[in-house]
Each structure stands twice: as structure tokens, then as C-alpha cells.
Write a protein that holds these residues in place. Structure first.
Motif, PDB file in Angstrom:
ATOM      1  N   TRP A   1       9.443   6.094 -73.040  1.00 25.48           N
ATOM      2  CA  TRP A   1      10.256   7.075 -73.780  1.00 25.48           C
ATOM      3  C   TRP A   1       9.393   8.150 -74.434  1.00 25.48           C
ATOM      4  O   TRP A   1       9.869   9.256 -74.682  1.00 25.48           O
ATOM      5  N   THR A   2       8.133   7.846 -74.710  1.00 22.62           N
ATOM      6  CA  THR A   2       7.246   8.849 -75.308  1.00 22.62           C
ATOM      7  C   THR A   2       7.116  10.051 -74.386  1.00 22.62           C
ATOM      8  O   THR A   2       7.206  11.205 -74.826  1.00 22.62           O
ATOM      9  N   ASN A   3       6.890   9.799 -73.095  1.00 18.43           N
ATOM     10  CA  ASN A   3       6.803  10.890 -72.119  1.00 18.43           C
ATOM     11  C   ASN A   3       8.141  11.594 -71.952  1.00 18.43           C
ATOM     12  O   ASN A   3       8.205  12.828 -71.861  1.00 18.43           O
ATOM     13  N   VAL A   4       9.212  10.812 -71.906  1.00 22.37           N
ATOM     14  CA  VAL A   4      10.541  11.376 -71.691  1.00 22.37           C
ATOM     15  C   VAL A   4      10.923  12.316 -72.831  1.00 22.37           C
ATOM     16  O   VAL A   4      11.417  13.431 -72.608  1.00 22.37           O
ATOM     17  N   GLY A   5      10.670  11.883 -74.063  1.00 22.55           N
ATOM     18  CA  GLY A   5      11.092  12.657 -75.225  1.00 22.55           C
ATOM     19  C   GLY A   5      10.327  13.948 -75.441  1.00 22.55           C
ATOM     20  O   GLY A   5      10.863  14.916 -75.985  1.00 22.55           O
ATOM     21  N   LYS A   6       9.052  13.991 -75.004  1.00 19.62           N
ATOM     22  CA  LYS A   6       8.246  15.190 -75.242  1.00 19.62           C
ATOM     23  C   LYS A   6       8.317  16.198 -74.100  1.00 19.62           C
ATOM     24  O   LYS A   6       7.709  17.270 -74.178  1.00 19.62           O
ATOM     25  N   ALA A   7       9.053  15.882 -73.043  1.00 23.81           N
ATOM     26  CA  ALA A   7       9.134  16.778 -71.883  1.00 23.81           C
ATOM     27  C   ALA A   7       9.774  18.104 -72.263  1.00 23.81           C
ATOM     28  O   ALA A   7      10.685  18.162 -73.090  1.00 23.81           O
ATOM     29  N   LYS A   8       9.298  19.179 -71.618  1.00 22.82           N
ATOM     30  CA  LYS A   8       9.816  20.531 -71.886  1.00 22.82           C
ATOM     31  C   LYS A   8      10.183  21.199 -70.563  1.00 22.82           C
ATOM     32  O   LYS A   8       9.560  20.950 -69.529  1.00 22.82           O
TER      33      LYS A   8
ATOM     34  N   PRO B   1      16.174   1.475 -45.596  1.00 22.82           N
ATOM     35  CA  PRO B   1      16.105   2.855 -46.101  1.00 22.82           C
ATOM     36  C   PRO B   1      16.215   2.930 -47.616  1.00 22.82           C
ATOM     37  O   PRO B   1      16.511   1.933 -48.297  1.00 22.82           O
ATOM     38  N   THR B   2      15.978   4.119 -48.130  1.00 25.44           N
ATOM     39  CA  THR B   2      15.950   4.356 -49.578  1.00 25.44           C
ATOM     40  C   THR B   2      16.931   5.465 -49.942  1.00 25.44           C
ATOM     41  O   THR B   2      17.048   6.459 -49.222  1.00 25.44           O
ATOM     42  N   VAL B   3      17.628   5.289 -51.060  1.00 21.87           N
ATOM     43  CA  VAL B   3      18.449   6.371 -51.614  1.00 21.87           C
ATOM     44  C   VAL B   3      17.810   6.853 -52.914  1.00 21.87           C
ATOM     45  O   VAL B   3      17.316   6.054 -53.712  1.00 21.87           O
ATOM     46  N   VAL B   4      17.815   8.179 -53.080  1.00 20.30           N
ATOM     47  CA  VAL B   4      17.107   8.816 -54.196  1.00 20.30           C
ATOM     48  C   VAL B   4      18.079   9.729 -54.946  1.00 20.30           C
ATOM     49  O   VAL B   4      18.500  10.758 -54.409  1.00 20.30           O
ATOM     50  N   PRO B   5      18.464   9.380 -56.174  1.00 24.02           N
ATOM     51  CA  PRO B   5      19.420  10.226 -56.908  1.00 24.02           C
ATOM     52  C   PRO B   5      18.825  11.534 -57.405  1.00 24.02           C
ATOM     53  O   PRO B   5      19.529  12.552 -57.482  1.00 24.02           O
ATOM     54  N   ASN B   6      17.552  11.524 -57.750  1.00 22.98           N
ATOM     55  CA  ASN B   6      16.938  12.696 -58.386  1.00 22.98           C
ATOM     56  C   ASN B   6      15.435  12.433 -58.515  1.00 22.98           C
ATOM     57  O   ASN B   6      14.975  11.304 -58.348  1.00 22.98           O
ATOM     58  N   TRP B   7      14.681  13.478 -58.849  1.00 20.91           N
ATOM     59  CA  TRP B   7      13.239  13.314 -59.024  1.00 20.91           C
ATOM     60  C   TRP B   7      12.694  14.480 -59.831  1.00 20.91           C
ATOM     61  O   TRP B   7      12.949  15.639 -59.504  1.00 20.91           O
ATOM     62  N   ASP B   8      11.943  14.159 -60.882  1.00 20.88           N
ATOM     63  CA  ASP B   8      11.284  15.190 -61.693  1.00 20.88           C
ATOM     64  C   ASP B   8      10.140  14.511 -62.441  1.00 20.88           C
ATOM     65  O   ASP B   8      10.339  13.856 -63.447  1.00 20.88           O
ATOM     66  N   HIS B   9       8.938  14.687 -61.907  1.00 24.61           N
ATOM     67  CA  HIS B   9       7.777  13.982 -62.443  1.00 24.61           C
ATOM     68  C   HIS B   9       7.108  14.741 -63.587  1.00 24.61           C
ATOM     69  O   HIS B   9       6.095  14.294 -64.133  1.00 24.61           O
ATOM     70  N   SER B  10       7.663  15.870 -63.988  1.00 23.05           N
ATOM     71  CA  SER B  10       6.982  16.709 -64.985  1.00 23.05           C
ATOM     72  C   SER B  10       6.818  16.062 -66.356  1.00 23.05           C
ATOM     73  O   SER B  10       5.875  16.416 -67.076  1.00 23.05           O
ATOM     74  N   PRO B  11       7.673  15.102 -66.803  1.00 18.31           N
ATOM     75  CA  PRO B  11       7.401  14.463 -68.094  1.00 18.31           C
ATOM     76  C   PRO B  11       6.031  13.785 -68.142  1.00 18.31           C
ATOM     77  O   PRO B  11       5.426  13.684 -69.208  1.00 18.31           O
ATOM     78  N   ARG B  12       5.540  13.309 -66.995  1.00 17.93           N
ATOM     79  CA  ARG B  12       4.221  12.686 -66.945  1.00 17.93           C
ATOM     80  C   ARG B  12       3.119  13.682 -66.590  1.00 17.93           C
ATOM     81  O   ARG B  12       1.996  13.563 -67.073  1.00 17.93           O
ATOM     82  N   THR B  13       3.432  14.622 -65.723  1.00 16.96           N
ATOM     83  CA  THR B  13       2.366  15.410 -65.099  1.00 16.96           C
ATOM     84  C   THR B  13       2.464  16.906 -65.334  1.00 16.96           C
ATOM     85  O   THR B  13       1.628  17.663 -64.833  1.00 16.96           O
ATOM     86  N   GLY B  14       3.468  17.369 -66.067  1.00 17.89           N
ATOM     87  CA  GLY B  14       3.558  18.789 -66.380  1.00 17.89           C
ATOM     88  C   GLY B  14       3.634  19.653 -65.132  1.00 17.89           C
ATOM     89  O   GLY B  14       4.407  19.384 -64.214  1.00 17.89           O
ATOM     90  N   LYS B  15       2.810  20.681 -65.077  1.00 20.38           N
ATOM     91  CA  LYS B  15       2.865  21.651 -63.965  1.00 20.38           C
ATOM     92  C   LYS B  15       2.474  21.031 -62.628  1.00 20.38           C
ATOM     93  O   LYS B  15       2.726  21.611 -61.577  1.00 20.38           O
ATOM     94  N   PHE B  16       1.853  19.856 -62.645  1.00 21.30           N
ATOM     95  CA  PHE B  16       1.467  19.192 -61.401  1.00 21.30           C
ATOM     96  C   PHE B  16       2.596  18.332 -60.833  1.00 21.30           C
ATOM     97  O   PHE B  16       2.467  17.761 -59.756  1.00 21.30           O
ATOM     98  N   GLY B  17       3.695  18.251 -61.567  1.00 16.24           N
ATOM     99  CA  GLY B  17       4.790  17.396 -61.142  1.00 16.24           C
ATOM    100  C   GLY B  17       5.620  17.999 -60.028  1.00 16.24           C
ATOM    101  O   GLY B  17       5.805  19.212 -59.950  1.00 16.24           O
ATOM    102  N   VAL B  18       6.130  17.127 -59.169  1.00 17.75           N
ATOM    103  CA  VAL B  18       7.096  17.523 -58.145  1.00 17.75           C
ATOM    104  C   VAL B  18       8.490  17.402 -58.739  1.00 17.75           C
ATOM    105  O   VAL B  18       8.828  16.392 -59.370  1.00 17.75           O
ATOM    106  N   ILE B  19       9.291  18.438 -58.548  1.00 18.82           N
ATOM    107  CA  ILE B  19      10.615  18.503 -59.171  1.00 18.82           C
ATOM    108  C   ILE B  19      11.658  18.821 -58.108  1.00 18.82           C
ATOM    109  O   ILE B  19      11.504  19.780 -57.352  1.00 18.82           O
ATOM    110  N   LEU B  20      12.696  18.001 -58.035  1.00 19.94           N
ATOM    111  CA  LEU B  20      13.853  18.320 -57.210  1.00 19.94           C
ATOM    112  C   LEU B  20      14.891  18.961 -58.117  1.00 19.94           C
ATOM    113  O   LEU B  20      15.366  18.340 -59.064  1.00 19.94           O
ATOM    114  N   LYS B  21      15.201  20.184 -57.826  1.00 19.20           N
ATOM    115  CA  LYS B  21      16.077  20.984 -58.699  1.00 19.20           C
ATOM    116  C   LYS B  21      17.536  20.882 -58.241  1.00 19.20           C
ATOM    117  O   LYS B  21      17.824  20.808 -57.054  1.00 19.20           O
TER     118      LYS B  21
END
Length: 362
Positions: free
Chosen positions: A33-40, A278-298
Motif C-alpha cells: 500500500w505504500t507504493n500504491v498510495g504515493k503513486a502520481k 491461458p491468462t486473463v489480464v484486467p489491467n496493468w500499470d506498473h508506475s506505482p513501483r517504477t515511475g517513468k520506467f513502468g509499462v502502463i495499459l491505458k
């Protein structure tokens, strides 16, 4: 004749409670939650921070939270949780308290299985900027494999443990990182028989469908293919790749693309194979951990997710009931923007989408 619905198994992250190691590495009281809460937000329209709704910022040491999660998952068609299991070798485990309490207490009365997260914690995707790993995955031969087996045997023998063809389901995150996967698998298969089990149903996890035959040849019974990044590898033009790089480096926008484009690559012809899950993926946004290096599905949405799920369910329709396994990535990977639990934006929308897609198949 109507088909039985798929066996949806959801990856479950246990990192939502403090541990001495995380206190030392990140500061007192750190949880996911620390990463989740500080995400911008990194660009206009970027949904950050992502805020949990019904279950709140929970602590997985609380039994009532674990029961509420299980009740919710069951209501919307998830067969069971696939708990990430951290065994680093020589008896070293991390983040094991939530699952240990589930196992020892008998609650919640909800099916489960284990996925061995056999990787060192280092690199930007673990939020580590130094070259030194926080903790290193080690492989120490047959005696350690045996130690590991007996550590998880009580789980395998629990009546709630998920089986395929009568054998406990056990997924390995980085199957080719094991120096000799066949040696490990053969060891566990022998120990399983010796301890009254029919064997172990070993599942290899991979991001590359081209690895399926190799993994099966190493002794795995099935392969879980995750095509989360196939759009980046196969669907982006050189121009789009260049634009994304500029946005990431100069505008710190992260590496983003539209979910509706990426989802076209989330399934493939290999998913039709009996031993491919197979795999189902609802969403993806790694920026809370990695900032500008994160992969984001918009612009992911429950409606798009439902279409994706329906396509994947079609691919397993013809399989034997035991093998209609679909991996849901994930139940609660909040710092990767990869979760099914309700949030303030979509509520239970993704859960409803999953349930609707499953009910359509009944």
C-alpha cells in the motif's frame, strides 16, 4: 449441451502486511500500500492513485479481510486463489504469514494452490535501483528440494488444495531459472508418491509462447502463457516505439499504450492446447513501483475486459473439464495496477464482467 465453465485461478499477492525485511529495506511499516498510495499521474487522464473501495487499505494479518476476499472471489466465479510462495533456498521464506494462517486456521474455506515466485528481488521492477539484490534466489540441490517439499506438504494435503487430475497444482514462475528443472520435478514427484499423493501437477509460467515445447520437455505437465507484453514485442511499429521512448525519457510519461490494442495480443492459437493454460489480464500499470520506467495499459475498462475473457474462454471450451484452467492475473497486485478487487473508479465492474462472461458459457 452446455459446457462447464472454466476453472479460474487468481494469482494472490501476500505483501499487504509489514515484515522485518521490508521494514529494513524500505522503512518501518512498509507494505504494498505504500507504493500504491504515493503513486502520481504521469500524464493527463492517467488514473493514479488507484484507491481501493469495498475492502479498503487492508492488512492481511486480519482474518476477516481474508474471509471477505474469498467470499467476493467465490461470488464472481473465481475457483480459488493461487498464492505467491517465496522460498529462496535453505529454508528462507518471506511474506508467508497470510498463507500460513489460512492453512493452520482452516479459514477461509476457499480453494487455494501455490505459485513459487522463484526469482531474486532486484532491478527496477522490484523497485530496486542498485545492482545488488535485496534477497537472492538460490538452488541448493536435492537436499534443499526435499526440505522445500516437506515445507509445503501440509498445504498439498489440505482438503482445500486445488488439484488437476487428482494432483496438487504447483506453478513455477521462472521455470528455466532452475539449473535442472527435471531433477527438481522428478525429486518432488517421487516424494509426492512416497507421501500418499498421486503426484504433483507442475505448471510452468512463461511470457513467451515459443517456450511451450521446451518447458514441456523439461518435465512440466502444463504451461501458463502470459502474453501481457506481446503487444510491445510484436504489435508496435518502430515509430510508435520511438514516440514512447521520447515520452518516457523526456516527459517521464512511462511506456503506455491502449488496453484495447494490447488485449488483441493477450490470447493465441496455443491456448487451444490441452496442456496450455491461458491468462486473463484486467489491467496493468506498473508506475506505482517504477515511475517513468513502468509499462502502463491505458483506458482499460470492464467492458473491454469482458470481451477479452470471452475470447479466452472460447479457447478452453473444448478441453476436458479438469484442464479448463484459466489464470487470472491478478486478484490484488495493486502496485502493478493489476487487480480485480473493487476500486473507487470502477467499483465491482471487473468482477461483474468476469461473472457475466463465465455465466454466458454455462
Amino acid at each position: 449441451m452446455k459446457q462447464n465453465k472454466a476453472r479460474v485461478l487468481a494469482f494472490y499477492l501476500p505483501q499487504f502486511h509489514p515484515t522485518p525485511e521490508n521494514d529494513a529495506w524500505w522503512g518501518k511499516g512498509f507494505t504494498e500500500w505504500t507504493n500504491v498510495g504515493k503513486a502520481k499521474p504521469l500524464f493527463r487522464g492517467h488514473y493514479q492513485p488507484q484507491v481501493p473501495a469495498d475492502l479498503g487499505y487492508y492488512d492481511l494479518r486480519v482474518p476477516e479481510t481474508r474471509v471477505a476476499q474469498a467470499d467476493m472471489a467465490r461470488e464472481y466465479g473465481v475457483e480459488g486463489f493461487c498464492y505467491w510462495h517465496y522460498w529462496f533456498g535453505n529454508g528462507r521464506r518471506l511474506l508467508d504469514r497470510p498463507f500460513t494462517e489460512v492453512l493452520e486456521s482452516g479459514n477461509p474455506d476457499f480453494p487455494f494452490c501455490l505459485a513459487w515466485a522463484n526469482h531474486s528481488w532486484h532491478g527496477i521492477y522490484c523497485g530496486v535501483k542498485s545492482k545488488e539484490p535485496l534477497i537472492e534466489q538460490t538452488y541448493n540441490g536435492l537436499s534443499d528440494y526435499e526440505h522445500h517439499f516437506y515445507d509445503v506438504l501440509p498445504a498439498f494435503k489440505d482438503k482445500r488444495y486445488i488439484t488437476v487430475d487428482g494432483k496438487p497444482f504447483f506453478l513455477v514462475f521462472s521455470p528455466l531459472e532452475i539449473p535442472d528443472p527435471k531433477e527438481f520435478i522428478d525429486c518432488w514427484q517421487q516424494l509426492a508418491i512416497r507421501n500418499g499423493l498421486k503426484g504433483i501437477h507442475f505448471v510452468a509460467h512463461t511470457y513467451k509462447a515459443e517456450n511451450i515445447d521446451l518447458l514441456l520437455s523439461r518435465g512440466f505437465d502444463a504451461v501458463n502463457v502470459v502474453r501481457l507484453f506481446d503487444y510491445q514485442r510484436q504489435g508496435l511499429s518502430v515509430f510508435k516505439m520511438a514516440v514512447n521512448k521520447i515520452k518516457r525519457e523526456f516527459f517521464k510519461h512511462g511506456f503506455w499504450c491502449e488496453y484495447k490494442d494490447a488485449m488483441k495480443f493477450f490470447s493465441g492459437k496455443e491456448d487451444m492446447q490441452e496442456n496450455v493454460y491461458p491468462t486473463v489480464v484486467p489491467n496493468w500499470d506498473h508506475s506505482p513501483r517504477t515511475g517513468k520506467f513502468g509499462v502502463i495499459l491505458k483506458n482499460s475498462s470492464p467492458g473491454l475486459f469482458r470481451k477479452h475473457v470471452e475470447k479466452v474462454l472460447d479457447s478452453v471450451d473444448h478441453k476436458a473439464d479438469e484442464h479448463k484452467v484459466v489464470i487470472l492475473k491478478s486478484w490484488n497486485e495493486w502496485a502493478e495496477g493489476n487487480y480485480m478487487e473493487p476500486d473507487l473508479k470502477h467499483g465491482r465492474g471487473y468482477l461483474e464482467a468476469l461473472k457475466e462472461a463465465l455465466n454466458k458459457k454455462q
